[in-house]
Structure formats: structure tokens, C-alpha cells
Design an enzyme around this catalytic site. Structure first.
Site, PDB file in Angstrom:
ATOM      1  NE  ARG A 103      22.416  83.947  88.233  1.00  0.00           N
ATOM      2  CZ  ARG A 103      23.593  84.557  88.089  1.00  0.00           C
ATOM      3  NH1 ARG A 103      23.850  85.229  86.986  1.00  0.00           N
ATOM      4  NH2 ARG A 103      24.501  84.497  89.033  1.00  0.00           N
ATOM      5  CG  LEU A 139      33.698  77.766  98.965  1.00  0.00           C
ATOM      6  CD1 LEU A 139      33.270  79.188  99.331  1.00  0.00           C
ATOM      7  CD2 LEU A 139      33.870  76.923 100.223  1.00  0.00           C
TER       8      LEU A 139
HETATM    9  C1  UD1 Z   1      31.524  85.843  95.887  1.00  0.00           C
HETATM   10  C2  UD1 Z   1      32.318  86.845  96.698  1.00  0.00           C
HETATM   11  C3  UD1 Z   1      32.618  88.055  95.822  1.00  0.00           C
HETATM   12  C4  UD1 Z   1      33.376  87.627  94.599  1.00  0.00           C
HETATM   13  C5  UD1 Z   1      32.617  86.538  93.855  1.00  0.00           C
HETATM   14  C6  UD1 Z   1      33.446  85.989  92.747  1.00  0.00           C
HETATM   15  C7  UD1 Z   1      31.564  86.616  99.005  1.00  0.00           C
HETATM   16  C8  UD1 Z   1      30.739  87.196 100.079  1.00  0.00           C
HETATM   17  N1  UD1 Z   1      31.533  87.243  97.831  1.00  0.00           N
HETATM   18  O1  UD1 Z   1      30.306  86.447  95.546  1.00  0.00           O
HETATM   19  O2  UD1 Z   1      33.389  88.986  96.548  1.00  0.00           O
HETATM   20  O3  UD1 Z   1      33.621  88.712  93.743  1.00  0.00           O
HETATM   21  O4  UD1 Z   1      32.266  85.474  94.729  1.00  0.00           O
HETATM   22  O5  UD1 Z   1      32.716  85.102  91.978  1.00  0.00           O
HETATM   23  O6  UD1 Z   1      32.244  85.641  99.225  1.00  0.00           O
HETATM   24  N2  UD1 Z   1      28.614  78.764  98.153  1.00  0.00           N
HETATM   25  C9  UD1 Z   1      28.507  77.734  99.057  1.00  0.00           C
HETATM   26  N3  UD1 Z   1      27.717  77.894 100.143  1.00  0.00           N
HETATM   27  C10 UD1 Z   1      27.034  79.030 100.385  1.00  0.00           C
HETATM   28  C11 UD1 Z   1      27.141  80.085  99.441  1.00  0.00           C
HETATM   29  C12 UD1 Z   1      27.949  79.923  98.363  1.00  0.00           C
HETATM   30  O7  UD1 Z   1      29.116  76.675  98.879  1.00  0.00           O
HETATM   31  O8  UD1 Z   1      26.341  79.085 101.400  1.00  0.00           O
HETATM   32  C13 UD1 Z   1      29.469  78.591  96.967  1.00  0.00           C
HETATM   33  C14 UD1 Z   1      28.689  78.650  95.686  1.00  0.00           C
HETATM   34  O9  UD1 Z   1      28.277  77.363  95.292  1.00  0.00           O
HETATM   35  C15 UD1 Z   1      29.708  79.225  94.714  1.00  0.00           C
HETATM   36  C16 UD1 Z   1      30.626  80.063  95.593  1.00  0.00           C
HETATM   37  O10 UD1 Z   1      30.388  79.644  96.905  1.00  0.00           O
HETATM   38  O11 UD1 Z   1      30.490  78.219  94.101  1.00  0.00           O
HETATM   39  C17 UD1 Z   1      30.364  81.537  95.437  1.00  0.00           C
HETATM   40  O12 UD1 Z   1      29.058  81.823  95.825  1.00  0.00           O
HETATM   41  P1  UD1 Z   1      28.251  82.999  95.146  1.00  0.00           P
HETATM   42  O13 UD1 Z   1      26.938  83.102  95.815  1.00  0.00           O
HETATM   43  O14 UD1 Z   1      28.269  82.833  93.690  1.00  0.00           O
HETATM   44  O15 UD1 Z   1      29.138  84.248  95.560  1.00  0.00           O
HETATM   45  P2  UD1 Z   1      28.993  85.692  94.999  1.00  0.00           P
HETATM   46  O16 UD1 Z   1      27.829  86.341  95.627  1.00  0.00           O
HETATM   47  O17 UD1 Z   1      29.048  85.656  93.541  1.00  0.00           O
END
Ligand code: UD1
Ligand code: CA
Length: 461
Positions: A14, A7
């Protein structure tokens, strides 16, 4: 078949950057590259990277790899969240595959850890397994909620957690292994009814559990592996940890690092055994250093090939090659496309550019050798300049074997100095020098005796 979905569609606000987050470098390579490599090294057959913000740039950067990129639509009219990101890959998931989910912004994850997770998942015949870690400060992470028997029950996001749940130290790394068929099934059932209004991939665990499938949690020891990059400070932190790993690997393979904390070796650099690297050295890009070299303090060597027993001090070398037993610096500069033979001395404040220099030749001090082919056993005196540019065009010069270029001479290109040709100090050479000849090209000295007296200068000082 084992596949991974990486992903990388998030915006990375940030970072405050014009570039997509996953293209920022640590130890010389984009963050995403480490994740892709870890996936490959864990023997995963195919990797799918979900891109969104800056997706075209990411595709372009990895165009020579065999990675499949899938674009997640981004914008206010589209849903968001890790679950939505995984949905983008649904057509690529086969029922009988194991699917590992990784993040493009967690470069420290090791292939070995991914393999352990998959083994644990397979051995225990789980339908879904989440990689967890125990953190002293779990703020911001999803928490792992376990039942009375200690089995994982669900993952609750920080923003959705109750006061009691916030006290849980075990967190979701965001890395999972799922059975392909059940992942597709459960991802179709998740919704956006949560604090953030997003599709959460974490809900897959709860759904599988609720429907009687078996889910597991595999806890890692080394929690730094799951650290993500969300800010420049975290970028620097991950760089530091990666640097430590790289330096340790070199030391284990027989390279001496005088002070590993202050030695910067990029990913992919090769160093031969018994070479010694002093503090402040930066070894970058596709650089290969031979055995028994000394890379002195504050050297920067980039995309270059250095032979065996070479000594380099406080110098910069870019896109060049240096053969065995050369001595370079301090304060020398080899610019792109400089190729040095064996046992050459390039001393202080000597710049070489787009030139070849043959074995045993010397340029000890303060010289510029640009666009030249210099033979073997040539001596280039102090202050020699290869005048290669007329303001419009660059020209090459040739200095053949055993020639001697006296101090402060200018060789105005294009010019040829043949074998055993000698150029007198201070000469400006514009015509070829024939074999074995001494060329003097400067005004003859005139001594005006008694000149000061005749001028009537007072000498009472
Ligand atoms: C997510 C997890 C959380 C975990 C954390 C660890 C979920 C709902 N939550 O939270 O439980 O502890 O990661 O770091 O999964 N991304 C996409 N498309 C999207 C949204 C996100 O590709 O629509 C990718 C982002 O680029 C990133 C990763 O997914 O690499 C995680 O997304 P992020 O928004 O950072 O998740 P957290 O809210 O931190
Ligand atoms: Ca995150």
C-alpha cells in the site's frame, strides 16, 4: 537475556513504493531505526530483524549497526505470516531468554512501554504476554478474546472472527513478550488453517493457554504508540505524532517554539536553551544549534553546526558551520563546506560555498563567495562575485584580513588580495592585489559633452 525479534519482511504494497517500507523516513530517520532504538533503550540485549522484500537495501542501510538481520524467504512457494517470520529466528532463541516481538513498521512504540510490558510479564511470571489496546474502531486488527474471569484466552484475526468477536474493542498490538523455550515449542505447533492460509504468531497465545501455561495481556493507555505505517497517509500521521514528541522535548529543555505545529525538527537535532525557533523552520540531519539563537521563519538548516547567539532569517544552510553572534539572511544560502567565524554578517541574496570567512567580516548584499578563504574584518561589497570557474576547473581565491572589496567587483580565481588591499568598485581583478594597495581594474570614464545635441536628438518630450 532479553532479545527482540523485529518483523519487517512484509511487502508494504500500500505504500506504492520502490523502497522497502521500513526505510521510509519519519522526522528524518527510517521507520525501522525508531523501533531498533526503542528496543535498545528498553535494555534489550540483542535485536534480530526479519527482512524479506527489499532485504538487501535494509541490511545496507543498517550495515554500521550491531543488528542481526535474518532473511525470510519470500515467494509463492513459501509460506507467509507473522508466525513464519518468527520461525526464521528460532535458532537464535535461547531457552531461558525473554523474547519481545516487535514490528519494524510501528515507529511510535516507546522504550518505556516495552519495559513495562517486560516487567508485567516477569512480575506475573507469565509464559506469554501480549500488548493490547482498546480502540474505538478495531477494524482489521486481531481481537483479544477473554474468558469469564477476564483472562486472555486467544487472539482472533479480523478475517477469522465471528460476528460477536468483531464487536470486541480490545485489539492485539502485535507486540508480545514470550518465554524463549515456550515460544520455540508453540511456534512449532502452529498451522495455516485459517482464513488467510498464513502462519499466525497469534496462535502461540492460544496454544500456550490450551496447554495450561499462563498467558497475560498488558493494555496500554496511549494507543497511538502501536500505530503502524501501511500507507503514505499513515506515514504522514506517524510523522506528525513523532514531530510533536520531538518538539515537546525541545520545549521542555528550554527552547522556544513560536508555533510547534509548524516547526520541523528532525530526530537527533540538538538545540541550546533560550534559542527561539520561528514557524516554518526545518532543522534536519546532524544539526547542532547553540544557545540564545534566533532561527527565523522558513529557515532550512541541515547537517550544520550553529554557535551561540546566531540570528538566521529565511535562509538555507547545508553542511556548514557558523560561529557565535553571526547574522545571516534573509535569503542567504550557505552551501556545503562553508565555515563562518564569529560576528559575521551574511546578508540578503548572498551565497557562500566551500569557503571560510574570518571573524567580523561582512557580505551584506547580493554576492557570491565560492571556493575562497576570506580573512577577518573584510568587507565584501554589494554584487561581488568570486569567479571560481573557467568552464573546466574550479580555482580558489584568498582575501586577507582587513581587505575591502568594492561593490560589483569580480575576483577571477586564482587570485590573492593581501592585507588592507582595496579593490575599487566595478573592478575585474585577475592579478594579485598587494598589501595596502588600491586596485582599479575598469575602463576609465569618458564624458562626451553635448553628445545628445550633436546627434540632433529632439528633446521636446
Ligand atoms: C497482525 C496480527 C494482528 C494484529 C496486527 C497489529 C497476526 C496473525 N496478526 O496482523 O492480530 O492486530 O498485526 O498490527 O499476527 N511480517 C513479516 N513476515 C510475514 C508477514 C508479516 O515479517 O510473513 C511482518 C510485516 O512486515 C509487519 C508485521 O509482520 O511488520 C505485521 O504483519 P501484517 O501483515 O501487517 O499483520 P496484520 O495482518 O496486520
Ligand atoms: Ca499491519
Amino acid at each position: 537475556m532479553d532479545i527482540s525479534i523485529i518483523l519487517a519482511a512484509g511487502e508494504g504494497t500500500r505504500m506504492k513504493s520502490n523502497r522497502p517500507k521500513v526505510l521510509h523516513n519519519i522526522c528524518g530517520r527510517p521507520i525501522l531505526k525508531y523501533v531498533i532504538e526503542a528496543s535498545k533503550n528498553a535494555h534489550i540485549d540483542e535485536s534480530y530483524v526479519i527482512v524479506g522484500h527489499g532485504g538487501d537495501e535494509v541490511r545496507e542501510e543498517f550495515k554500521d549497526s550491531d543488528i542481526v538481520f535474518i532473511t525470510q524467504p519470500i515467494g509463492e512457494e513459501y509460506p507467509y505470516g507473522t508466525g513464519y517470520a518468527v520461525m526464521q529466528a528460532i535458532d537464535y532463541i535461547q531457552d531461558d531468554s525473554n523474547v519481545v516481538i516487535l514490528y519494524g513498521d510501528t515507529p511510535l512504540i516507546r522504550a518505556n512501554t516495552i519495559q513495562n510490558l517486560m516487567e508485567y510479564h516477569k512480575e506475573n511470571k507469565y509464559d506469554g504476554t501480549v500488548l493490547t489496546a482498546n480502540l474505538e474502531d478495531p477494524t482489521g486488527y486481531g481481537r483479544i478474546v477473554r474468558d469469564e474471569k477476564g483472562h486472555i484466552q486467544e487472539i482472533v484475526e479480523h478475517k477469522d472472527a465471528t460476528y460477536e468477536e468483531l464487536k470486541i474493542n480490545e485489539i492485539n498490538s502485535g507486540i508480545y513478550c514470550f518465554n524463549g523455550k515456550l515460544l520455540k515449542y508453540a511456534i512449532g505447533k502452529i498451522d495455516k488453517n485459517n482464513a488467510q492460509g498464513e502462519y499466525y504468531v497469534t496462535d502461540v497465545i492460544r496454544i500456550l493457554k490450551e496447554e495450561g501455561y499462563s498467558v497475560g495481556a498488558y493494555t496500554i493507555e496511549e494507543e497511538t504508540e502501536i500505530y503502524g505505517v501501511n500507507s503514505r497517509a499513515q506515514l504522514a500521521y506517524c510523522e506528525k505524532i513523532m514531530r510533536k514528541r520531538i518538539n515537546k522535548k525541545h520545549m521542555m529543555e528550554g527552547v522556544t517554539l513560536i508555533n510547534p505545529e509548524n516547526t520541523y525538527i528532525e530526530d537527533g537535532v540538538i538545540i541550546g536553551r533560550d534559542s527561539i525557533i520561528y514557524p516554518g523552520a526545518i532543522l534536519a540531519g546532524n544539526t547542532v544549534i547553540g544557545e540564545e539563537c534566533i532561527i527565523g521563519e522558513n529557515c532550512r538548516i541541515e547537517d550544520s553546526r550553529i554557535g551561540n547567539k546566531v540570528e538566521i532569517y529565511s535562509s538555507t544552510i547545508t553542511e556548514s558551520s557558523v560561529d557565535d553572534e553571526c547574522r545571516i539572511g534573509p535569503y542567504a544560502h550557505l552551501r556545503p563546506n562553508s565555515h563562518l567565524g564569529k560576528n559575521i554578517k551574511i546578508g540578503n541574496f548572498v551565497e557562500v560555498k566551500n569557503s571560510t570567512i574570518g571573524d567580523n567580516s561582512k557580505a551584506g548584499h547580493l554576492a557570491y563567495i565560492g571556493d575562497a578563504d576570506v580573512g577577518r574584518d573584510v568587507n565584501i561589497g554589494c554584487g561581488v562575485v568570486f569567479v571560481n570557474y573557467d568552464g573546466q576547473t574550479k580555482f580558489r581565491s584568498i582575501v586577507e584580513d582587513n581587505a575591502f572589496i568594492g561593490s560589483n567587483a569580480n575576483l577571477v580565481a586564482p587570485v590573492l588580495v593581501k592585507q588592507w588591499g582595496y579593490v575599487a568598485a566595478g573592478s575585474t581583478i585577475t592579478e594579485d592585489v598587494s598589501e595596502g594597495c588600491l586596485s582599479i581594474a575598469r575602463a576609465r570614464q569618458v564624458n562626451k559633452e553635448g553628445w545628445v545635441e550633436k546627434k540632433g536628438y529632439k528633446r521636446d518630450k
